[in-house]
Design a protein around this motif. Structure first.
Motif, PDB file in Angstrom:
ATOM      1  N   PRO A 153     115.737  96.570 113.642  1.00 24.96           N
ATOM      2  CA  PRO A 153     114.826  95.614 112.990  1.00 24.96           C
ATOM      3  C   PRO A 153     115.391  95.129 111.655  1.00 24.96           C
ATOM      4  CG  PRO A 153     113.801  97.790 113.254  1.00 24.96           C
ATOM      5  CD  PRO A 153     115.160  97.874 113.820  1.00 24.96           C
ATOM      6  N   PRO A 155     115.364  93.904 107.767  1.00 23.79           N
ATOM      7  CA  PRO A 155     114.581  94.315 106.601  1.00 23.79           C
ATOM      8  C   PRO A 155     113.460  93.307 106.333  1.00 23.79           C
ATOM      9  CG  PRO A 155     116.931  94.241 106.089  1.00 23.79           C
ATOM     10  CD  PRO A 155     116.755  93.704 107.455  1.00 23.79           C
ATOM     11  N   ASP A 156     112.390  93.762 105.713  1.00 25.86           N
ATOM     12  CA  ASP A 156     111.216  92.903 105.507  1.00 25.86           C
ATOM     13  C   ASP A 156     111.544  91.657 104.683  1.00 25.86           C
ATOM     14  OD1 ASP A 156     109.605  94.494 107.017  1.00 25.86           O
ATOM     15  OD2 ASP A 156     108.737  95.603 105.322  1.00 25.86           O
ATOM     16  N   HIS A 157     112.444  91.769 103.708  1.00 24.06           N
ATOM     17  CA  HIS A 157     112.727  90.605 102.869  1.00 24.06           C
ATOM     18  C   HIS A 157     113.496  89.512 103.614  1.00 24.06           C
ATOM     19  CE1 HIS A 157     116.538  92.811 102.452  1.00 24.06           C
ATOM     20  NE2 HIS A 157     117.088  91.637 102.131  1.00 24.06           N
ATOM     21  N   ARG A 159     112.640  88.698 106.880  1.00 26.94           N
ATOM     22  CA  ARG A 159     111.753  88.223 107.928  1.00 26.94           C
ATOM     23  C   ARG A 159     110.819  87.153 107.389  1.00 26.94           C
ATOM     24  NH1 ARG A 159     108.867  92.922 110.806  1.00 26.94           N
ATOM     25  NH2 ARG A 159     108.597  91.302 112.370  1.00 26.94           N
ATOM     26  N   LYS A 161     108.158  86.118 108.757  1.00 27.70           N
ATOM     27  CA  LYS A 161     106.787  86.499 109.034  1.00 27.70           C
ATOM     28  C   LYS A 161     106.143  87.162 107.807  1.00 27.70           C
ATOM     29  CE  LYS A 161     104.488  89.271 112.554  1.00 27.70           C
ATOM     30  NZ  LYS A 161     104.720  90.152 113.690  1.00 27.70           N
ATOM     31  N   ILE A 162     106.933  87.931 107.083  1.00 24.49           N
ATOM     32  CA  ILE A 162     106.422  88.626 105.896  1.00 24.49           C
ATOM     33  C   ILE A 162     106.692  87.803 104.650  1.00 24.49           C
ATOM     34  CG2 ILE A 162     106.750  90.709 104.500  1.00 24.49           C
ATOM     35  CD1 ILE A 162     107.374  92.112 107.204  1.00 24.49           C
ATOM     36  N   LYS A 163     107.810  87.120 104.616  1.00 22.75           N
ATOM     37  CA  LYS A 163     108.200  86.387 103.399  1.00 22.75           C
ATOM     38  C   LYS A 163     107.280  85.203 103.135  1.00 22.75           C
ATOM     39  CE  LYS A 163     112.374  84.313 101.481  1.00 22.75           C
ATOM     40  NZ  LYS A 163     113.777  83.971 101.770  1.00 22.75           N
ATOM     41  N   LYS A 167      99.279  85.680 100.997  1.00 21.26           N
ATOM     42  CA  LYS A 167      98.880  86.992 100.491  1.00 21.26           C
ATOM     43  C   LYS A 167      97.404  87.092 100.358  1.00 21.26           C
ATOM     44  CE  LYS A 167     103.164  87.717  98.145  1.00 21.26           C
ATOM     45  NZ  LYS A 167     104.048  88.095  99.006  1.00 21.26           N
TER      46      LYS A 167
END
Length: 167
Positions: A153, A155-157, A159, A161-163, A167
């Protein structure tokens, strides 16, 4: 576009230049065409020079191409080889298609030679090549590249979808 000005600007397009059929043999160093700007029996040579010489020059960048005008009573093509020999080809009263076909038979590479050269150009040993039929299936197999997200997978930074999620 300034390259589209002048007589028959289609001759300067890349598609037209790539469509040339005459690829000279490796030992041809100089290719010269002698013709006159007047006379009916020089018409095919004039058309050959006007329409096909740009293609010959494009397909054979290591060959010097000369056109000599109004110096001969009959049109001819002369090819000089690297071992010092030369070949004289008579093009008197031929049209440009006949000239091209005859030159392909006499000093041109065969279709089999051209196919073999294209296969050699597409060599598979280049490490920059990857995909089907190459040494590496994916760019993720090269050290230092991001691994495939299907196996590891991201890293979140990295992706979206998260970036970009609110919020």
């Amino acid at each position: 576009m300034p390259f589209m000005k002048g007589r028959e600007p289609i001759r300067r397009t890349l598609k037209y230049l790539n469509a040339g059929k005459l690829v000279l043999k490796d030992n041809v160093r100089i290719f010269s065409v002698n013709y006159n700007t007047y006379g009916d029996h020089h018409a095919g040579a004039r058309d050959f020079v006007f329409w096909n010489i740009p293609q010959v020059q494009f397909k054979n960048p290591d060959v010097q191409v000369l056109t000599l005008k109004n110096m001969t009573p009959s049109p001819f093509v002369r090819c000089y080889f690297e071992d010092g020999r030369d070949m004289l080809i008579d093009v008197d009263s031929r049209n440009r298609d006949d000239i091209i076909e005859h030159l392909i038979q006499v000093v041109g590479k065969t279709r089999e030679q051209l196919n073999a050269e294209t296969r050699l150009k597409e060599s598979k040993d280049n490490p920059a090549n990857f995909g089907y039929g190459c040494g590496r299936h994916c760019i993720c197999e090269i050290p230092g590249q991001v691994p495939c997200p299907g196996t590891v997978p991201l890293p979140d930074h990295m992706r979206g979808k998260i970036k970009f999620a609110p919020k």
